[in-house]
Design a protein around this motif. Structure first.
Motif, PDB file in Angstrom:
ATOM      1  N   ALA A  49       0.826  -1.210   0.000  1.00  6.12           N
ATOM      2  CA  ALA A  49       0.000   0.000   0.000  1.00  6.12           C
ATOM      3  C   ALA A  49       0.859   1.257   0.000  1.00  6.12           C
ATOM      4  N   LEU A  50       1.939   1.255   0.771  1.00  7.80           N
ATOM      5  CA  LEU A  50       2.806   2.432   0.828  1.00  7.80           C
ATOM      6  C   LEU A  50       3.454   2.723  -0.518  1.00  7.80           C
ATOM      7  N   GLU A  51       3.539   1.717  -1.360  1.00  9.16           N
ATOM      8  CA  GLU A  51       4.165   1.904  -2.671  1.00  9.16           C
ATOM      9  C   GLU A  51       3.149   2.148  -3.781  1.00  9.16           C
ATOM     10  N   HIS A  52       1.945   1.587  -3.661  1.00 11.52           N
ATOM     11  CA  HIS A  52       1.007   1.615  -4.784  1.00 11.52           C
ATOM     12  C   HIS A  52      -0.301   2.349  -4.500  1.00 11.52           C
ATOM     13  N   LYS A  58      -1.407  10.730  -4.467  1.00 10.65           N
ATOM     14  CA  LYS A  58      -1.946  12.088  -4.576  1.00 10.65           C
ATOM     15  C   LYS A  58      -1.304  13.016  -3.552  1.00 10.65           C
ATOM     16  N   GLN A  59      -1.091  12.515  -2.345  1.00 11.78           N
ATOM     17  CA  GLN A  59      -0.476  13.346  -1.315  1.00 11.78           C
ATOM     18  C   GLN A  59       0.972  13.667  -1.666  1.00 11.78           C
ATOM     19  N   ARG A  60       1.661  12.720  -2.291  1.00 10.08           N
ATOM     20  CA  ARG A  60       3.040  12.993  -2.722  1.00 10.08           C
ATOM     21  C   ARG A  60       3.066  14.084  -3.789  1.00 10.08           C
ATOM     22  N   VAL A  61       2.075  14.086  -4.670  1.00 16.38           N
ATOM     23  CA  VAL A  61       1.993  15.144  -5.683  1.00 16.38           C
ATOM     24  C   VAL A  61       1.798  16.502  -5.010  1.00 16.38           C
ATOM     25  N   THR A  62       0.999  16.540  -3.956  1.00 10.25           N
ATOM     26  CA  THR A  62       0.797  17.786  -3.219  1.00 10.25           C
ATOM     27  C   THR A  62       2.112  18.296  -2.638  1.00 10.25           C
ATOM     28  N   VAL A  63       2.922  17.387  -2.106  1.00 16.92           N
ATOM     29  CA  VAL A  63       4.229  17.784  -1.568  1.00 16.92           C
ATOM     30  C   VAL A  63       5.116  18.333  -2.681  1.00 16.92           C
ATOM     31  N   LYS A  64       5.109  17.674  -3.834  1.00 15.98           N
ATOM     32  CA  LYS A  64       5.920  18.153  -4.958  1.00 15.98           C
ATOM     33  C   LYS A  64       5.475  19.542  -5.401  1.00 15.98           C
ATOM     34  N   GLN A 166       0.945  11.707   7.960  1.00 19.19           N
ATOM     35  CA  GLN A 166      -0.339  11.337   8.556  1.00 19.19           C
ATOM     36  C   GLN A 166      -1.138  10.451   7.606  1.00 19.19           C
ATOM     37  N   THR A 167      -1.114  10.770   6.312  1.00 18.92           N
ATOM     38  CA  THR A 167      -1.800   9.928   5.329  1.00 18.92           C
ATOM     39  C   THR A 167      -1.183   8.540   5.290  1.00 18.92           C
ATOM     40  N   ARG A 168       0.138   8.476   5.412  1.00 18.82           N
ATOM     41  CA  ARG A 168       0.821   7.182   5.416  1.00 18.82           C
ATOM     42  C   ARG A 168       0.402   6.357   6.638  1.00 18.82           C
ATOM     43  N   ARG A 169       0.340   6.998   7.796  1.00 21.55           N
ATOM     44  CA  ARG A 169      -0.063   6.273   9.009  1.00 21.55           C
ATOM     45  C   ARG A 169      -1.529   5.857   8.934  1.00 21.55           C
TER      46      ARG A 169
END
Length: 455
Positions: A49-52, A58-64, A166-169
């Motif tokens: 799940a953490l990879e796919h 989407k949250q990673r895109v927000t960080v970028k 937080q999304t990851r947790r």
């Protein structure tokens, strides 16, 4: 006409036998590998799940995007090169200018420019070079105000990273809950299957005794238990689809879980967990980051209440006669600009708004701390209650097993009819199902507790 068959030489026969043997061994392995369903443990599901997971992507895109916003803010302080060329059509005068400017984070502005003029296409007859330093001393445009957008964007980067964590947790928690639901359905299926076996065995025994009422009662129990088995199997399939959806696994593909299920009591320390939550919980961290930005903004609004006072120092070098040169006279200019809006009512109101935002931020922090304290305390009490409920249910299952044995002996001795035995077996099945549910509920509470504590 006789058919002729080709014969391999005797020396080749051992090689052919080895080749055939290898094919017989390898072919089933390939077929098994092709048909084998992937089996995931709980940790495998979380890692996948953490990879796919699309939610996490989407949250990673927000960080970028937030990092790109910081790049945009940094670009404000880059050198800017400008060029201008104009032609007076009637007078035939051509004027050109090249400039280079830069704004520093300290609020200082540097600008240099060079001008030259030509008349009717002839050589340069007037040229000049100038450098200017300017800065606002009062009323705003302080170093903090100039760099505020950049600093605020950097703080927003940290907030975005906190949201990502937080999304990851939360994703890991949701995967745990989905995994536990499948375990719960699988364990319930095993109980339902045992109940179906008992129902079929009861039917076989009642037919030997030729008691019509007992036979009818046993016959009714068989389809009821078959339906319960089908329902439990459907719950497993639905749970697997839900798990695949959460971890980003293709729903149409086959997936199975290892089914590892070990129940252990979890020791919690509310005082330590509250301290850890206040220091590491993402909403608390973001609240403190927002507080930092609000204090910066308050300082900016405070400086803007003063009169506007700016200073500029200019050095200008002109040409000496015709031609492109800077051998002429030079001059230095010091300029002071003062503007004052009488009363500064708008700036005073903005300063008061900044103070109110800080007060709101403090209230938000208190509300968050209250919610976290109440939630963790509630989960701790529920964990204690759930642990006691599991222990009580285990004892109840043992008592129900003993009761079922006694009722079975009485039925086999002809002392009771099968209906009473069936009721006892139903109570035993329900007790085991309740035990499974209570254990799963306890594990889910552990997951919620750890998530609320920020772990």
């Amino acid at each position: 006409m006789r058919a002729k068959f080709f014969r391999f030489p005797a020396s080749v026969a051992p090689l052919l036998r080895s080749l055939c043997l290898a094919l017989c061994i390898v072919t089933p392995l390939f077929l098994t590998a092709a048909d084998e369903v992937q089996r995931f443990s709980l940790q495998d599901c979380i890692d996948y799940a953490l990879e796919h997971s699309p939610v996490l992507a989407k949250q990673r895109v927000t960080v970028k995007n937030q990092k790109l916003q910081t790049v945009i803010e940094e670009a404000r302080f880059a050198f800017t090169l400008g060029a201008r060329d104009s032609q007076a059509l009637q007078a035939g005068v051509n004027s050109s200018e090249v400039s280079l400017s830069k704004e520093f984070q300290s609020g200082l502005t540097l600008r240099g420019w060079m001008t030259a003029e030509r008349e009717n296409g002839r050589g340069f007859n007037d040229s000049a070079f100038a450098v200017q330093l300017s800065k606002q001393l009062l009323g705003g445009r302080t170093a903090l105000e100039t760099s505020y957008d950049l600093k605020a964007s950097m703080v927003d980067e940290l907030s975005a990273l906190n949201n990502l964590n937080q999304t990851r947790r939360r994703l890991a928690l949701d995967v745990k809950l989905a995994y536990y639901n499948i375990i719960q359905a699988q364990q319930s299926l095993m109980v339902k299957q045992r109940a179906l076996e008992n129902a079929r065995r009861n039917l076989m025994l009642t037919r030997e005794r030729e008691n019509p009422l007992d036979i009818l009662t046993a016959e009714i129990r068989v389809p009821e238990n078959e339906q319960a088995v089908n329902t439990a199997q459907r719950a497993i399939d639905n749970g697997l689809d839900s798990l695949k959806e959460r971890i980003g696994f293709p729903v149409q593909d086959q997936l199975a879980i290892t089914g590892d299920f070990s129940f252990e009591l979890h020791h919690v320390n509310l005082t330590d967990d509250l301290r850890y939550a206040f220091e590491n919980l993402e909403p608390m961290l973001n609240n403190r980051l927002e507080k930092r930005k609000l204090h910066w903004l308050l300082d900016i609004r405070d400086s803007q209440r003063l009169p506007d006072l700016s200073v500029a120092v200019t050095h200008r070098q002109v040409s000496d006669g015709d031609g492109f040169n800077f051998n002429g006279t030079d001059e230095q200019t010091l300029t002071l600009n003062l503007n004052w809006e009488i009363g500064r009512r708008s700036d005073a109101a903005r300063w008061q708004q900044a103070q109110n935002r800080i007060a709101t931020n403090q209230h938000d922090y208190f509300i968050l701390s209250q919610e976290v304290t109440a939630s963790l305390s509630n989960y701790q009490r529920r964990l204690d209650e759930s642990a006691r409920a599991v222990a009580l249910q285990e004892n109840l299952c043992k008592l129900q097993e003993r009761k079922e044995e006694l009722y079975r002996d009485r039925w086999e001795n002809g002392e009771i009819d099968i209906l009473e035995l069936v009721r006892t077996q139903t109570d035993l099945e329900n007790s085991f199902v309740d035990l499974i549910n209570r254990k799963i509920e306890y594990l889910q509470l552990v997951g919620y507790y750890e998530f609320t504590a920020g772990r």
